[in-house]
Design a protein around this motif. Structure first.
Motif, PDB file in Angstrom:
ATOM      1  N   ALA A  88       0.829  -1.208   0.000  1.00 52.65           N
ATOM      2  CA  ALA A  88       0.000   0.000   0.000  1.00 52.65           C
ATOM      3  C   ALA A  88       0.863   1.257   0.000  1.00 52.65           C
ATOM      4  N   ASP A  89       1.962   1.249   0.737  1.00 54.66           N
ATOM      5  CA  ASP A  89       2.832   2.430   0.783  1.00 54.66           C
ATOM      6  C   ASP A  89       3.494   2.687  -0.564  1.00 54.66           C
ATOM      7  N   VAL A  90       3.985   1.617  -1.200  1.00 54.87           N
ATOM      8  CA  VAL A  90       4.624   1.781  -2.512  1.00 54.87           C
ATOM      9  C   VAL A  90       3.595   2.248  -3.534  1.00 54.87           C
ATOM     10  N   LEU A  91       2.393   1.675  -3.495  1.00 55.41           N
ATOM     11  CA  LEU A  91       1.346   2.102  -4.436  1.00 55.41           C
ATOM     12  C   LEU A  91       0.992   3.571  -4.235  1.00 55.41           C
ATOM     13  N   SER A 102       0.940   8.874  -6.366  1.00 52.29           N
ATOM     14  CA  SER A 102       1.191  10.304  -6.115  1.00 52.29           C
ATOM     15  C   SER A 102       2.185  10.857  -7.133  1.00 52.29           C
ATOM     16  N   ARG A 103       3.185  10.051  -7.480  1.00 48.67           N
ATOM     17  CA  ARG A 103       4.172  10.477  -8.464  1.00 48.67           C
ATOM     18  C   ARG A 103       3.508  10.672  -9.838  1.00 48.67           C
ATOM     19  N   HIS A 104       2.608   9.758 -10.211  1.00 53.02           N
ATOM     20  CA  HIS A 104       1.890   9.923 -11.481  1.00 53.02           C
ATOM     21  C   HIS A 104       1.086  11.220 -11.475  1.00 53.02           C
ATOM     22  N   MET A 155     -16.454   8.729  -0.678  1.00 50.85           N
ATOM     23  CA  MET A 155     -16.271  10.172  -0.763  1.00 50.85           C
ATOM     24  C   MET A 155     -15.173  10.701   0.146  1.00 50.85           C
ATOM     25  N   ARG A 156     -14.708   9.893   1.100  1.00 55.20           N
ATOM     26  CA  ARG A 156     -13.690  10.420   1.999  1.00 55.20           C
ATOM     27  C   ARG A 156     -12.838   9.284   2.551  1.00 55.20           C
ATOM     28  N   ALA A 157     -11.702   9.661   3.089  1.00 56.85           N
ATOM     29  CA  ALA A 157     -10.805   8.697   3.733  1.00 56.85           C
ATOM     30  C   ALA A 157     -10.331   9.307   5.043  1.00 56.85           C
ATOM     31  N   GLU A 158     -10.173   8.455   6.039  1.00 61.80           N
ATOM     32  CA  GLU A 158      -9.786   8.932   7.365  1.00 61.80           C
ATOM     33  C   GLU A 158      -8.283   8.821   7.578  1.00 61.80           C
ATOM     34  N   ASN A 159      -7.790   9.684   8.423  1.00 62.79           N
ATOM     35  CA  ASN A 159      -6.375   9.740   8.779  1.00 62.79           C
ATOM     36  C   ASN A 159      -6.080   8.600   9.761  1.00 62.79           C
ATOM     37  N   ARG A 163      -3.597   8.783   1.799  1.00 60.47           N
ATOM     38  CA  ARG A 163      -2.201   9.153   1.526  1.00 60.47           C
ATOM     39  C   ARG A 163      -2.111  10.044   0.294  1.00 60.47           C
ATOM     40  N   ILE A 164      -2.807   9.667  -0.769  1.00 62.54           N
ATOM     41  CA  ILE A 164      -2.720  10.433  -2.015  1.00 62.54           C
ATOM     42  C   ILE A 164      -3.347  11.813  -1.848  1.00 62.54           C
ATOM     43  N   LEU A 165      -4.527  11.874  -1.258  1.00 63.53           N
ATOM     44  CA  LEU A 165      -5.198  13.162  -1.077  1.00 63.53           C
ATOM     45  C   LEU A 165      -4.394  14.072  -0.162  1.00 63.53           C
ATOM     46  N   ASN A 166      -3.809  13.512   0.884  1.00 63.78           N
ATOM     47  CA  ASN A 166      -3.033  14.306   1.835  1.00 63.78           C
ATOM     48  C   ASN A 166      -1.716  14.788   1.230  1.00 63.78           C
ATOM     49  N   ASP A 167      -1.200  14.048   0.246  1.00 57.74           N
ATOM     50  CA  ASP A 167       0.074  14.410  -0.386  1.00 57.74           C
ATOM     51  C   ASP A 167      -0.076  15.394  -1.535  1.00 57.74           C
ATOM     52  N   LEU A 168      -1.318  15.734  -1.903  1.00 63.20           N
ATOM     53  CA  LEU A 168      -1.507  16.649  -3.031  1.00 63.20           C
ATOM     54  C   LEU A 168      -0.880  18.004  -2.728  1.00 63.20           C
ATOM     55  N   PRO A 169      -0.107  18.538  -3.677  1.00 64.08           N
ATOM     56  CA  PRO A 169       0.437  19.884  -3.462  1.00 64.08           C
ATOM     57  C   PRO A 169      -0.670  20.926  -3.557  1.00 64.08           C
ATOM     58  N   ASP A 170      -0.484  22.030  -2.854  1.00 69.59           N
ATOM     59  CA  ASP A 170      -1.428  23.135  -2.958  1.00 69.59           C
ATOM     60  C   ASP A 170      -1.341  23.728  -4.357  1.00 69.59           C
ATOM     61  N   GLY A 171      -2.483  24.036  -4.908  1.00 70.99           N
ATOM     62  CA  GLY A 171      -2.501  24.620  -6.242  1.00 70.99           C
ATOM     63  C   GLY A 171      -3.913  24.981  -6.632  1.00 70.99           C
ATOM     64  N   PRO A 172      -4.059  25.747  -7.704  1.00 74.48           N
ATOM     65  CA  PRO A 172      -5.400  26.189  -8.116  1.00 74.48           C
ATOM     66  C   PRO A 172      -6.264  25.065  -8.657  1.00 74.48           C
ATOM     67  N   VAL A 173      -5.643  24.016  -9.207  1.00 82.89           N
ATOM     68  CA  VAL A 173      -6.405  22.923  -9.804  1.00 82.89           C
ATOM     69  C   VAL A 173      -5.954  21.607  -9.173  1.00 82.89           C
ATOM     70  N   SER A 174      -6.916  20.872  -8.618  1.00 80.95           N
ATOM     71  CA  SER A 174      -6.612  19.556  -8.053  1.00 80.95           C
ATOM     72  C   SER A 174      -6.983  18.484  -9.058  1.00 80.95           C
ATOM     73  N   PRO A 175      -6.194  17.415  -9.122  1.00 80.55           N
ATOM     74  CA  PRO A 175      -6.595  16.308  -9.989  1.00 80.55           C
ATOM     75  C   PRO A 175      -7.870  15.652  -9.462  1.00 80.55           C
ATOM     76  N   SER A 176      -8.575  14.996 -10.339  1.00 76.03           N
ATOM     77  CA  SER A 176      -9.795  14.285  -9.972  1.00 76.03           C
ATOM     78  C   SER A 176      -9.404  12.917  -9.417  1.00 76.03           C
ATOM     79  N   ILE A 177      -9.718  12.680  -8.156  1.00 77.48           N
ATOM     80  CA  ILE A 177      -9.309  11.443  -7.479  1.00 77.48           C
ATOM     81  C   ILE A 177     -10.541  10.788  -6.868  1.00 77.48           C
TER      82      ILE A 177
END
Length: 197
Positions: free
Chosen positions: A52-55, A60-62, A87-91, A145-159
């Motif tokens: 799961a960590d490697v995935l 996130s890299r993609h 719709m959501r994931a918990e920490n 992990r992916i949502l939390n790792d998203l960089p701040d920016g004006p446009v977020s990818p659709s996840i």
């Protein structure tokens, strides 16, 4: 003088079934070896044969690549009913015992057009619902992990994350994934034209 077709300006949508034992989704649907692509986008199939960590790191890299505008995680639900759009994931850590990120938000929300995907699934005859509860498995962990790792920016990818019922056939899973990916692709914009040298 025409030098042939130009570069492919379609953005890519990464699709990953996180359980390596899950064979319900395969983007190559015939003997041609060509992957299926939704209208306006290219499919980027990411194998789920890693931890799961490697995935999470790989996906996130993609998403940091400007060509990749969306991600659809594919898995199963242990809950009764139809397909579920989480719709959501918990920490939470994988074992659910404590927070994964002590400074991160308690909940991260999927950025995919969930309501539109649910409607599209209904239109093709599949029962689906938008679920606010997170199931405690690798899918929820990777999503956070992916949502939390998203960089701040004006446009977020659709996840997004789609879960199939345990008794869903491969044909229904294929239809659901294609329908969800197509709905997500409708919100993607073509890649910019390369600048002239």
């Amino acid at each position: 003088m025409d030098s042939g077709p130009g570069p492919d300006r379609r953005p890519s949508i990464a699709i990953c079934a996180w359980n390596p034992a899950e064979r319900g989704w395969d983007p190559v649907e015939d003997l041609s070896g060509e992957p299926w692509n939704p209208p306006g986008a290219r499919t980027l199939a990411v194998p789920g044969d890693a931890s799961a960590d490697v995935l999470a790191d790989t996906l996130s890299r993609h998403l940091r690549d400007a060509d990749c505008g969306a991600l659809l995680l594919v898995g199963r639900t242990a809950l009764p009913g139809g397909f579920r759009l989480q719709m959501r994931a918990e920490n939470r850590r994988m074992d659910g015992t404590e927070r994964l990120d002590h400074t991160g938000p308690g909940v991260a929300r999927a950025t995919a057009p969930v309501a539109e995907i649910v409607r599209a699934l209904a239109d093709v005859g599949l029962t689906a619902l938008a679920a606010s509860d997170a199931e405690e498995d690798a899918g929820s962990y990777i999503l956070y992990r992916i949502l939390n790792d998203l960089p701040d920016g004006p446009v977020s990818p659709s996840i997004g994350l789609i879960r199939a019922p345990l008794d869903a056939s491969e044909a229904k899973i294929h239809l659901a994934v294609k329908t969800a990916a197509s709905a997500m692709a409708r919100h993607l914009t073509p890649l910019p034209r390369p600048s002239a040298a």
